[in-house]
Design an enzyme around this catalytic site. Structure first.
Site, mmCIF file in Angstrom:
data_model
loop_
_atom_site.group_PDB
_atom_site.id
_atom_site.type_symbol
_atom_site.label_atom_id
_atom_site.label_comp_id
_atom_site.label_asym_id
_atom_site.label_seq_id
_atom_site.Cartn_x
_atom_site.Cartn_y
_atom_site.Cartn_z
ATOM 1 C CD GLU A 199 19.833 43.813 20.592
ATOM 2 O OE1 GLU A 199 20.108 44.241 19.455
ATOM 3 O OE2 GLU A 199 20.617 43.094 21.249
ATOM 4 C CG ASN A 283 22.862 45.276 17.216
ATOM 5 O OD1 ASN A 283 23.191 44.203 17.696
ATOM 6 N ND2 ASN A 283 22.041 46.105 17.841
ATOM 7 C CG ASP A 325 19.436 43.556 15.362
ATOM 8 O OD1 ASP A 325 20.445 43.901 15.984
ATOM 9 O OD2 ASP A 325 18.827 42.500 15.603
#
Length: 619
Positions: A199, A283, A325
């Protein structure tokens, strides 16, 4: 052969023999009811115990035996380890480790409280969790070791008997957002660990360290040139349609692979006969798919690597060009089953965030089945078993200048970090499910090292089978037959079954709930046969062990993790916590923060039944 070459060959043979012995010792210990020596109990990672002392007929007699507070309040994922008379318990940040004497569990034999850079807290994605410890049995030169991760990116080895640091290495740099929340894995004389931080746009890697010295043995990445991804010469030779050489860069635009995510912070499985470790990569970064055209290999991939060399034998990408995601790091469980053609096969089964539960031949990666975790999955219509590709429903895709609605599953997936179980006698997988959908609106943003690199705003809420008005019905528990592609039973839960399950030969499946119940169901029928309310919500998985003839069930209590970020950080904006705050806005009405280990036995039997245990006298 020269003397030096002979010496080198002898040393290599000795090293291989020592590695094999260490591996054999771990297998031996994992087969014992008295021990729980690795995450998932064994290399099959099946969270299954053959013990029957606690069973479906007497489980109503299960009572609280003893507890232990970790002194920390953030989310407690994973489960403790048990080796002999000692239990090793971990905590959330600052990642304390405790060794408890099981003969007197109120006695802390040692504790390790590391000093960490507090900046690690600000770059952790989804609470300050840790998923557990690993154990290496030692040899005549090196003591037995407890291997742990720290949020600040360090991997640490502790003397299992004293708690003293044996070595410490930096696995990632928190300045660019690399953290560690994973339970490491020990194979041969290697400590294997991944990385967190997709992230924040980090580039995911998996690394093996010499367990005796902490020296790096190998490191490979999820993205980039073949040499850095570590492709074997015969990579995907059995399934060339999965993709082979050059795709770690060719499926990205320009140098986007350098900040492309693909971290792995989930669970590992290992097959000693094939010498392959299995895990899922996560991801791609950023979440906004417009910013990274292409399939983005090898993110979102079930990966098989040679344990000694790290070379990637095969890889199957479940979600090419992920738009939602659906980080593919979820648990992988190994089994040997007879397929529909009557052929006995070595299999792996993986419930993915994308709403599909996959079963593959773990020798070569052949895709055998890909079933929906729930019939409400709508991002994919099906998975083509010949190509391995998901068939998307464009109505639920994401794109710029568009707010996608009622996308199922949400970014949390219909399955997340929970460690599930497999009963080899029933040939059933017991799977904890999220039942959460979302709205998704992307936006553009620049990459800045060490800052969040997401590019989407999310609103989450219960799936179609839940109560959307009251934000309840966010989870399910299911029994799955991978060969016949059926669910034997399933039940809804108030909140996600986030932590995972434990199956036992006592005809039971145990699991915890976010609102703080430890539950047991009859594993044949799914009937709820026992439950107990704990001080805080459960995001770890139950484990079991035998001590002095008594079977115990243990689980961590301590709400948090991604579903608990609103509660633990007191957030109100429904889009905060990457969308979790809105989905779990009612969680605070059912539980509060805590951090403890809770242990159960029949009739609450425990060492303190002898009132003299733990007493002090001068003489």
């Amino acid at each position: 052969m020269s003397a030096s070459c002979m010496a080198l060959a002898a040393a290599m043979q000795m090293g291989a023999a020592t590695s094999a012995l260490a591996n054999d010792k771990l297998v031996e210990l994992s087969n014992s009811n008295e021990n729980w020596v690795m995450p998932g109990k064994n290399y099959d990672s099946n969270n299954y115990s053959p013990m029957t002392q606690i069973n479906a007929d007497n489980v109503k007699q299960l009572k609280h035996a003893w507890s232990f507070s970790t002194g920390e309040l953030h989310g407690h994922e994973g489960a403790p380890l048990v080796i002999g008379d000692v239990m090793y318990v971990h905590s959330s940040f600052p990642n304390k480790t405790f060794a408890l004497d099981l003969n007197d569990p109120g006695h802390i034999l040692w504790q390790h409280s590391p000093k960490q850079d507090p900046a690690a807290r600000s770059v952790a994605c989804c609470d300050l969790v840790n998923r557990g410890l690993a154990y290496w049995p030692g040899d005549d030169k090196t003591p037995s070791l407890i291997i742990k991760t720290q949020l600040d990116g360090h991997l640490v080895a502790l003397n299992a008997k004293t708690g003293e640091e044996f070595w410490k290495v930096e696995n990632g740099d928190i300045k660019v957002g690399q953290t560690l929340t994973q339970a490491p894995s020990v194979v041969h004389d290697l400590a294997i660990v991944g990385s967190s931080g997709a992230e924040l746009g980090v580039r995911g890697h998996v690394t093996a360290y010499n367990v005796r010295t902490g020296e790096q043995a190998w490191r490979y990445y999820a993205t980039g040139p073949d040499a850095e991804v570590g492709l074997a010469d015969d990579f995907n030779s059995a399934n060339p349609h999965y993709g082979q050489k050059g795709l770690g860069t060719a499926t990205w635009e320009g140098d986007a692979w350098k900040i492309g995510g693909g971290t792995n912070w989930g669970w590992y499985a290992y097959d000693p006969s094939l010498n392959l470790i299995y895990y899922g990569s996560g991801n791609p970064a950023p979440w906004n798919e417009t910013m990274r055209p292409g399939d983005n290999k090898w993110t979102m991939t079930i990966t098989a690597r040679d344990a000694d060399t790290g070379k990637m034998k095969w890889g199957y990408q479940k979600t090419p060009h992920d738009e939602w995601d659906f980080a593919g790091v979820n648990v992988i469980m190994l089994s040997e089953q007879t397929d529909k053609t009557g052929k006995k096969r070595k299999l792996l089964t993986h419930p993915d965030r994308n709403g599909i539960i996959y079963t593959l031949d773990r020798e070569n990666g052949d895709l055998i089945s890909a079933d929906k975790l729930d019939d409400t999955v709508n991002v994919f219509k099906t998975v083509d078993l010949k190509t391995g590709l998901p068939v998307r429903d464009p109505e639920y895709g994401t794109r710029m200048d568009h707010k996608g609605t009622d996308i199922c599953p949400s970014a949390m997936g219909y399955h997340n970090q929970g460690h599930d179980s497999y009963d080899p006698t029933k040939r059933l997988f017991f799977v904890g499910i999220n039942h959460i959908c979302m709205d998704w609106e992307p936006f553009m943003l620049p990459y800045r090292a060490g800052q969040f690199f997401v590019g989407a705003t999310l609103w989450m809420y219960p799936g179609p089978k839940g109560d959307r008005q009251n934000y309840l019905g966010l989870g399910q528990i299911k029994a799955y037959d991978a060969i016949n592609n059926t669910y034997k039973w399933e039940h809804m839960e108030r909140f996600s079954v986030w932590g995972g399950t434990l199956a036992t030969a006592g005809n039971l499946v145990f699991y915890g709930t976010l609102d703080g119940f430890l539950k047991a169901r009859n594993s044949d029928t799914g009937e709820l046969v026992w439950k107990h309310k704990l001080p805080s919500g459960i995001i770890g998985y139950p484990m079991t062990y035998e001590h002095k003839g008594i079977q115990y069930i243990a689980v961590m209590s301590g709400v948090g993790g991604w579903p608990g970020v609103g509660l633990v950080f007191d957030l109100q904006d429904p889009t905060a916590g990457l969308g979790a705050v809105g989905a779990f806005k009612n969680l605070q009405n059912y539980t509060q923060m805590g951090g403890s280990l809770e242990v159960f036995s029949l009739d609450g039997k425990n060492p303190y039944d002898d009132v003299n245990v733990g007493e002090w006298s001068k003489g």
